[in-house]
Design an enzyme around this catalytic site. Structure first.
Site, PDB file in Angstrom:
ATOM      1  N   ASP A   1      -5.195  -0.787   7.822  1.00  0.00           N
ATOM      2  CA  ASP A   1      -6.364   0.093   7.757  1.00  0.00           C
ATOM      3  C   ASP A   1      -7.312  -0.391   6.658  1.00  0.00           C
ATOM      4  O   ASP A   1      -6.872  -0.984   5.670  1.00  0.00           O
ATOM      5  CB  ASP A   1      -5.940   1.532   7.404  1.00  0.00           C
ATOM      6  CG  ASP A   1      -5.286   2.242   8.573  1.00  0.00           C
ATOM      7  OD1 ASP A   1      -5.237   1.659   9.676  1.00  0.00           O
ATOM      8  OD2 ASP A   1      -4.807   3.369   8.374  1.00  0.00           O
ATOM      9  N   LYS A   2      -8.580  -0.054   6.830  1.00  0.00           N
ATOM     10  CA  LYS A   2      -9.601  -0.412   5.849  1.00  0.00           C
ATOM     11  C   LYS A   2      -9.191  -0.006   4.421  1.00  0.00           C
ATOM     12  O   LYS A   2      -9.391  -0.732   3.464  1.00  0.00           O
ATOM     13  CB  LYS A   2     -10.894   0.308   6.261  1.00  0.00           C
ATOM     14  CG  LYS A   2     -12.051   0.181   5.319  1.00  0.00           C
ATOM     15  CD  LYS A   2     -13.216   1.034   5.817  1.00  0.00           C
ATOM     16  CE  LYS A   2     -14.234   1.240   4.734  1.00  0.00           C
ATOM     17  NZ  LYS A   2     -15.288   2.169   5.131  1.00  0.00           N
TER      18      LYS A   2
END
Length: 299
Positions: A91-92
């Site tokens: 995930d970012k």
């Protein structure tokens, strides 16, 4: 203007975390990733992924890892170098160990290892509350659903195979959701203090947002700074316990600046000879642990 008050300074740092890498030139980003290279051989490059950097592009995203892979390859070797390939995603907001491949063949081999669950991944997370029991396995399927609220949005959520019968509380099997993916996460508590816990997590499967959903909705212990999965029906900053706010010297109105505290700490890759990679916790995560008086276990 640097604020004198340490709490204000810390807040400023946290707010900047997710934004700074979106402002830099792609060459600068590639240089940052080069500096964060923890291992390389003829097949792979392992980087320590920074906070707030998406793996793939999308609306409103200026910089992402996928876009700078050709530049990074040239910086690591030479101008004739083939672009690197993505093998998996984080995930970012997740930091830590990320594997890139130097060729299409190596990438394919590694993707198969991920798919067939031969790669062992260990994450660390700070969560609100204390899981009960303090270690175990969450095995609940996950599905993506649209949340109807004043601001409709999509979220991953649990799609359990069982529920309690209202009349007598007996466990009964229910029909499986056709779109749900099976998801398994092993967890254990490493420390607890200040109404929070530090958990070690091992996702056995690789469903989108799996750790975040299993912790928030399965164990009732959302990850600190996970504003998306701390409420079901609304998009709003996470509500923090009084004690946690006191230790962090934060007001609830400023909770929205807290970043997600989820770190890909370790990865074991059985590629030829087994390889083991460890990325130490990012500074913001270490600072939060100190403020919350959560003891970091010695590896």
């Amino acid at each position: 203007q640097i604020p004198k008050d340490p709490t204000q300074r810390w807040l400023r740092e946290l707010t900047a975390l997710g934004q700074q890498l979106q402002q830099v030139h792609p060459n600068v980003l590639a240089k940052i990733l080069k500096q964060r290279t923890v291992y390389q051989n003829e097949d792979i490059v392992v980087i320590d992924k920074p906070y707030g950097l998406p793996v793939h592009g999308g609306p409103g995203i200026k910089n992402c890892i996928a876009d700078v892979l050709p530049i990074l390859a040239k910086m690591l070797w030479n101008m004739k170098a083939e672009p690197l390939h993505l093998c998996h995603r984080l995930d970012k907001e997740t930091t830590g160990v990320m594997v890139l491949a130097r060729s299409k063949e190596a990438a394919e081999k590694i993707r198969v290892l991920f798919k067939t669950r031969q790669v062992e991944k260990i994450y660390w997370a700070i969560v609100l509350g204390d899981p009960d029991p303090v270690e175990g396995i969450v095995e609940i399927p996950i599905v993506e659903k649209e949340v109807q609220s004043h601001q409709s949005h999509y979220k991953m959520t649990l799609a359990p195979n069982y529920r309690l019968r209202p009349e007598d509380g007996q466990v009964m099997k229910i029909r499986k959701n056709r779109n749900a993916e099976s998801a398994v996460t092993r967890y254990r508590r490493l420390a607890s203090a200040s109404a929070c816990s530090l958990l070690e997590l091992q996702p056995i499967t690789g469903v989108k947002h799996q750790i975040r959903v299993h912790l928030a909705y399965g164990l009732g212990c959302p990850i600190l700074g996970d504003h998306k999965y701390s409420h079901w029906s609304k998009l709003a900053p996470q509500k923090l316990p009084e004690l946690t706010l006191r230790r962090l010297k934060l007001e609830q109105t400023k909770a929205r600046h807290l970043p997600l505290h989820l770190h890909a700490h370790r990865l074991h890759l059985p590629l030829g000879q087994p390889l083991d990679f460890v990325c130490k916790l990012p500074l913001f995560f270490q600072k939060t642990l100190r403020k919350l008086e959560l003891d970091i276990p010695k590896d």
